[in-house]
Structure formats: structure tokens, C-alpha cells
Design a protein around this motif. Sequence first.
Motif, short mmCIF file in Angstrom:
data_model
loop_
_atom_site.label_atom_id
_atom_site.label_comp_id
_atom_site.label_asym_id
_atom_site.label_seq_id
_atom_site.Cartn_x
_atom_site.Cartn_y
_atom_site.Cartn_z
N ALA A 623 0.83 -1.21 0.00
CA ALA A 623 0.00 0.00 0.00
C ALA A 623 0.86 1.25 0.00
N CYS A 624 1.92 1.27 0.79
CA CYS A 624 2.81 2.43 0.81
C CYS A 624 3.53 2.60 -0.53
N ALA A 625 3.92 1.49 -1.16
CA ALA A 625 4.55 1.58 -2.47
C ALA A 625 3.59 2.14 -3.51
N ASP A 626 2.32 1.77 -3.41
CA ASP A 626 1.32 2.29 -4.33
C ASP A 626 1.18 3.81 -4.17
N LEU A 627 1.15 4.28 -2.92
CA LEU A 627 1.06 5.72 -2.69
C LEU A 627 2.32 6.43 -3.16
N THR A 628 3.47 5.79 -2.99
CA THR A 628 4.73 6.41 -3.43
C THR A 628 4.74 6.61 -4.93
N THR A 629 4.39 5.58 -5.68
CA THR A 629 4.39 5.70 -7.15
C THR A 629 3.28 6.62 -7.65
N GLU A 630 2.19 6.71 -6.88
CA GLU A 630 1.09 7.59 -7.30
C GLU A 630 1.47 9.06 -7.18
N HIS A 631 2.21 9.39 -6.13
CA HIS A 631 2.51 10.80 -5.87
C HIS A 631 3.93 11.18 -6.26
N ILE A 632 4.64 10.31 -6.96
CA ILE A 632 5.97 10.67 -7.43
C ILE A 632 5.92 11.44 -8.75
N LYS A 633 4.84 11.27 -9.49
CA LYS A 633 4.75 11.91 -10.81
C LYS A 633 4.85 13.43 -10.74
N PRO A 634 4.12 14.12 -9.82
CA PRO A 634 4.29 15.59 -9.75
C PRO A 634 5.72 16.00 -9.42
N ILE A 635 6.41 15.21 -8.61
CA ILE A 635 7.79 15.55 -8.27
C ILE A 635 8.69 15.39 -9.49
N LEU A 636 8.46 14.34 -10.26
CA LEU A 636 9.26 14.14 -11.47
C LEU A 636 9.00 15.23 -12.50
N ASP A 637 7.77 15.71 -12.57
CA ASP A 637 7.42 16.70 -13.59
C ASP A 637 7.92 18.09 -13.25
N HIS A 638 7.90 18.44 -11.96
CA HIS A 638 8.21 19.82 -11.58
C HIS A 638 9.56 19.97 -10.90
N SER A 639 10.28 18.89 -10.70
CA SER A 639 11.56 18.99 -10.01
C SER A 639 12.66 19.30 -11.01
N SER A 640 13.59 20.15 -10.58
CA SER A 640 14.74 20.48 -11.43
C SER A 640 15.85 19.45 -11.28
N ILE A 641 15.69 18.52 -10.34
CA ILE A 641 16.68 17.47 -10.11
C ILE A 641 16.43 16.32 -11.08
N SER A 642 17.49 15.70 -11.53
CA SER A 642 17.37 14.59 -12.46
C SER A 642 16.60 13.43 -11.84
N GLN A 643 15.78 12.80 -12.66
CA GLN A 643 15.04 11.63 -12.19
C GLN A 643 15.97 10.49 -11.82
N TYR A 644 17.13 10.46 -12.47
CA TYR A 644 18.13 9.46 -12.11
C TYR A 644 18.53 9.61 -10.64
N PHE A 645 18.76 10.85 -10.23
CA PHE A 645 19.22 11.10 -8.86
C PHE A 645 18.15 10.71 -7.84
N ILE A 646 16.89 11.00 -8.11
CA ILE A 646 15.82 10.62 -7.19
C ILE A 646 15.75 9.10 -7.06
N GLY A 647 15.95 8.40 -8.18
CA GLY A 647 15.87 6.95 -8.14
C GLY A 647 17.01 6.31 -7.37
N VAL A 648 18.26 6.80 -7.58
CA VAL A 648 19.41 6.15 -6.96
C VAL A 648 19.60 6.56 -5.50
N THR A 649 18.90 7.57 -5.04
CA THR A 649 19.05 8.00 -3.64
C THR A 649 17.82 7.66 -2.81
#
Length: 761
Positions: A623-649
Motif C-alpha cells: 500500500a505504501c509503495a502504491d502511494l509512493t508511485t502515485e505521488h511521485i509523478k508531480p515531483i518528477l514533472d516539476h523537479s529540477s533534479i534529475s530523475q536518475y538522482f531521485i531513483g538512486v538516492t
Amino acid sequence: MSNTKAPIVDTERRRRRSTAESSDSQWDHDPRVYRRTSQCDRLCVDIGSHVAETPSPDVSHQYTPKCLSAHKGGTTPCHYGEEVWQDGSSLRTTIRAENEVEANKLANNYRFGFRKWKSHVTERPIEDRSDIVRELYSELNFVRPQGSLITCGNIAYLILFGWWISLAYLLVCVLMFLTIIGVPYGKLCWKLSCYFLWPFGKSILKPRSLVRRCCVKFPHCEAIPEESDSKEVKESTPLLMPPSVPIEVPPQRTRYWCRVSTYVWLLLGYPLLGLIHSLACFLSWILVFTIPVAKMNARTLAIILLMPPEDVHIHRLKKPQGCDSQVLLCCYHAFNWYYYKYTLDGINVFAVNLLPLVITTLVVGYVDTENQFVSSEAKFAAAVSSIIPLSYYIGMGIASISAQSNFAVGAVVNATFGSITEMTFYITALLRGHKAGTKCYEEIVKAALTGTLLGCILFIPGISMIIGGFKHREQRFNSRSAGVSSALLFISVGGVFAPTLFSKAYGSLVCAGCSSSQANTSGPFTCMDCHYDMSGSNEPLYLRHIEPLVYTISVLLPSAYLIGLIFTLKTHSHIYDIQVSDVHDHHQGQCPPGGASGGHGTVHWSRLRALSVLIMATLLMAACADLTTEHIKPILDHSSISQYFIGVTVLAMVPEIPEIFNGIQFALQNNISLSLEVGNCIAVQVCMIQIPLLILFNTFYDVGFVLLFSDLHLWASIFSVIVVNYIFMDGKSDYFQGTALVVVYLILLALYFFAPSPHTC
């Protein structure tokens, strides 16, 4: 005649010995409380047996002596505990534990394929713990030598808690005086208002007029911290005191529950103070290091506020009190760093405190679907944080089942539930990306897989070497057993990235946005975003060559993992040379807890309970993983940080936080070999179990997962494996080598931070 005088002479001898002993040592430790002179305790407890049937409004802890062997010159305490000893020449590991289950858990830590777990899975006798740990579990009802009371923690208590608790008592004091009939409770609130403003070095006492006779006859007897067991007292009475000794009877007074003022207090004063103490107890417990404040508030609410006001006395402790009073509450420090070791039923206090966060995250996440009350970014942060305690519970469940089962069951449990934390997130992300028709989630999963590899290969061993190196100048480990893990790591990383190398050798290079200079049309082209295309436009190469290669590797990698299990657990188990010391022989002549020597011990979690916790934690993790993937999209769209960095950290290392702390604790205990195995074990499971499971899942339910990584993932992983194998060659470690690993890890993180986002995102 001689028979009549014998008890009196014996009593006088005991009194003299009690006087002599009290001058030598007045502050001996009890497993739970600071003990007074043992003979004096017996005498005072004996007198108390005559009043054991007298009702008391407070709830007292019953003191039970444990395993005290009388010897000339002192007592011999029981000693149990774990001891892991490594011989630098023979690399033999000898494990000594207090019971068979704990020994199995320690042995599993050295076996390939088993997750390493530091915490105990069985109850430890309090007698075996250090004085610092014993103090953590005390009830704040004993008197001890006081040091300086002006500390940063006590001043922080005054700022965070003391002033408003004192103010609340002052307001209730005024309310009680206004009722006229509640004046005694108003006086009590005034005294407690002064007490809670600065409670350190003061004690709340309850008079014990019924045992005053004991103090008159034995003046060296000190304060009795708690009521003693009536059965033991009655058995000892005939031996310690003649039955004809008179007992002082307390004066008659109105019963506590027959007073009108009691009910006025329970209706007006107690509920308000109960709310204040509950709030203070909750806040101080959540902060963990201020748990003494929580204990103080809980004890006040449960005992002191339900006593007759005339029985509550507050004194400043200049010297130990007499045995005519019982210590109810005595606090010296509001802050203690060592409370990070505090456990409840074997569960670390941090995991207990984070459990409400999991429930709150799920309720808010699935109720507020439109993000009206909580933002999407906050839900993402809460969902990721909720993974930490769930990972701890899963690890505790795996260790409990493995310690109570044979190695085959333990290996299966570790291979399945050991990867469940990461697998729930990966599968949930792939499903959401397939539903949204985007490849971005697939790239996030690949970045998380690579980040887990880099963190387990570089960061966990590195930070363990650094912290362990500060305490131990040089640490040694079994380079031969580490070589087995390193070989499997080479095989696994090579197998995972083999399709990527194959695609670069035979794939088609595709570029977007190619252009040439208008002045020189025959000149070279300038192209952007060049990559090897493995999509539908290059289907022949992928379907005929790369896809069969992926399936072949997904079969070979688990096979290599199984061979590694057989090699290290069966045919060549002598590599680790683990010897479990005979618990009976090691503790011969000492008093085991519970009256039994060795045995299986009392486990915190039975196999059924551990399995239930594993299943429940897995469902909550999904359930927590489902919420994480659901609400990660806005962060990926509006973040100036590379998506690679979010994934590896964030997505890679947050689930591994319990493993990081395990590695650090092993290193602090000069057991660096287990710190290194913590990271290697996870990295091998990622390559040999998790990735083949993702390929198997994609075979039955096509979510578009392709085992082809970017160049950055490829070279970062290969470089990390080469560096860590070079570091592990000599079988020694220090903080400099750990610094080198951490620096390499930070350099790779910097590459990911400044790298452009994947073209599919």
C-alpha cells in the motif's frame, strides 16, 4: 534456654554485619533498581510482611531477587550474553549466546544468503545488561548518588515541558481552592507545580509508618524502593525476627474512597491533569531520548494523582531517606542518549514510534484522493518514510523465523521475504507506468536497482568502516569468505549488464534533432540525444537475440545463487569456521534465568507471530509503495533534479536504512566482516533474485520491462565492483579505506545529480 536466645543472638549478628556492609557499599546495583545493603533489605522486607495485607492505593512494582549467590566479599551475578570472537590467524569465529535460538541467529549472520540482523530475537536477562542499559528500564523510583543536575537536557526539559506542566498544576490548584472542599488537593497541586517545574534531585515519597519499627532497631537501613513479594516475606519472617516483636499500628482515618473531596478531585482536577500528562507523555516518548520525562508523567498519572494527598511528600535529596518512606518518583536527568537501544517486546523504540506514521499515511493517502488537505509532495514523503519501519518489521520477522528453523527454511524465507520490500515498489511502479503508457517509471525502477547496488557495494561498507575505524584502529575480516561474496557479486553484476553490453555491440545508434550548418551543407551533422534503440523500430535484434539472452540470464543467475547456498552452507561450510559454544559448559556453575540453563530461551516472536507480522508488513508495504508511485509523478514533472538522482538516492536507499544501522552496529562491536556482508548480501539478492523475478513477472504480465540499462548505470556499477574488490583484498579495514569508498559513492551521486533526465521522461 539456649534455643530461645539463638534467634536474638543471630539477629544481633545480622545487625552488626548490616552496619559494616552499609559503610562499605551503599549503592550496589540491583537488576532493576539500585540496591541497598542486601542484609538490610531482608530485614526491612521482613518487617513489611506483617503489613502485606494492608491495602495501598498505589500500584507497586514487586521486587524479586534474581540469582544472588552468597560469597564472602560480595555476590556473584548471573552472566549471559553474546560473544563473537575471531582469531586473526585461524579466522575462526566462536559464537557464545545465552540460548540456542540466539546462537542460531548469530550463526545465520555469517551464512551466505541470510540477511544480517543485529537485534536480539530472544529476551535477555536484565542481569546481563550493562549499568547504562539497566537504567533505561528503571521505573524512576530509586535513589542513587546524584551528580550535576544542571545539564543541557534538564534545561531543555524546562523549556519544552516544565513550564506548561507547572502552569497547568497552578490553574488546577486555583480551581481546587475555589471548591473549598478540594483544598487538600489544591495544596497537593501547589507542591506538584513546584516539583514539575524542576523535578531533578527531588523525590516524591509515601510514608510507611508501619515499618518504622525496623528503622528504630536497624538505623542503617535505607529507603525501600518498592513493595516486596508477600510470599517470600512470609517465608523469611520466622528466620529473621521473633514473632513477638510488636508492630506499630497506623492511626485511623477516613477511607480514601469514602471522602467527598476524592470525587470532586476525580471530576474536576484529575481529568485536566490527565490530559496534560498524556500530552507530555506522548511528546516526550516520540522524541525517544526524553523517555524519562514520559515515564515520570505516566507514573504520576497512574499512581501519585490517585493517592490521598496527605500521603504525598516531596523532599530534596541531600542524603538517602530512611526506610520509613517509600520512593514513588525520583528523576535526575530528562535526557539520555542511550535510549536508542530501548526496545519493547524486542522491537526498537524508533520502529514503534514510526508505526503510527504508517497508519496515518495510508488513511490520509486513500481518503484524501483529491489532495485537498495534504499536498502530493507531503504524501510522497510520508509514504517513503513509512517504508523504514515496515522494513524493520520484515527484517525482524525474517530473523525470528530463521533462528527457530533449519537452514533450508531460513534460506527460503530470506530469499522470498528478504526482497519483498524492494519488489513491491518495483512491481507497483511498473504497473502504474504501463497503465499510464509511459516509460518513465521503468527508468525510475532501473535507477532504483542501480542505486541499491551502489549503496550496498560502496556506502554501507564505507560508512561502517569509518565509524568502526574511529573506535577500533584496525579491523580484520575473513578475506576468504569475503572472496566468495565478491565472486558472486562479479558474476551477478556481469550477468545483469550482459544484455546492455550486447546491445551496444550490435544495436543501432539512434539520434534525435540532427542538423547541419546552413553555410556548409556537406559538413558534419550535430545530433542530440543519441542512444541505442531497442524499441519496436529495432525488433529483429531484440526479439531474436537480446530477449533470449535476457531469459537465459534470468535462469542462470538464480541457479548461481542456489549453488552459492549449497557451497557455503553444506559442502564448504568450513570456510566460515563457525563454532557455537556449548551454553551449558560456558555457564556452568552460574545461575541461569528462569531456573534453566541454556535451552531455547524465550523468543520475542514465535514463528506463527513472525509469519503474521511478515504478511501484514508486506501488505502495508504494498500500500505504501502504491502511494509512493502515485505521488511521485508531480515531483518528477516539476523537479529540477534529475530523475536518475531521485531513483538512486531516495527510492533506493530509504528501504535499506535498517540495514545501514545494522552494519554500523556490527562495526562498532569490532565485527567488520558482518558489516561488509550486509551490503554484499543485498547486492547479490538484487542481481540474482529481484531482477530475475521482475523478468519473470514481465513474462506473464507484459509491462514493457526491458533489461537494458543506460551507460551511466553500466559503468558506475562495474567501476564500483572493481573498487570494492580491490579494497577487500588484504582482509583489513580502517577509516581511510571506508572514506575512499564513501567518496567514490558521493562522486557517482554527483554524476547522477548533474545528469540530464532520461529521454523517456
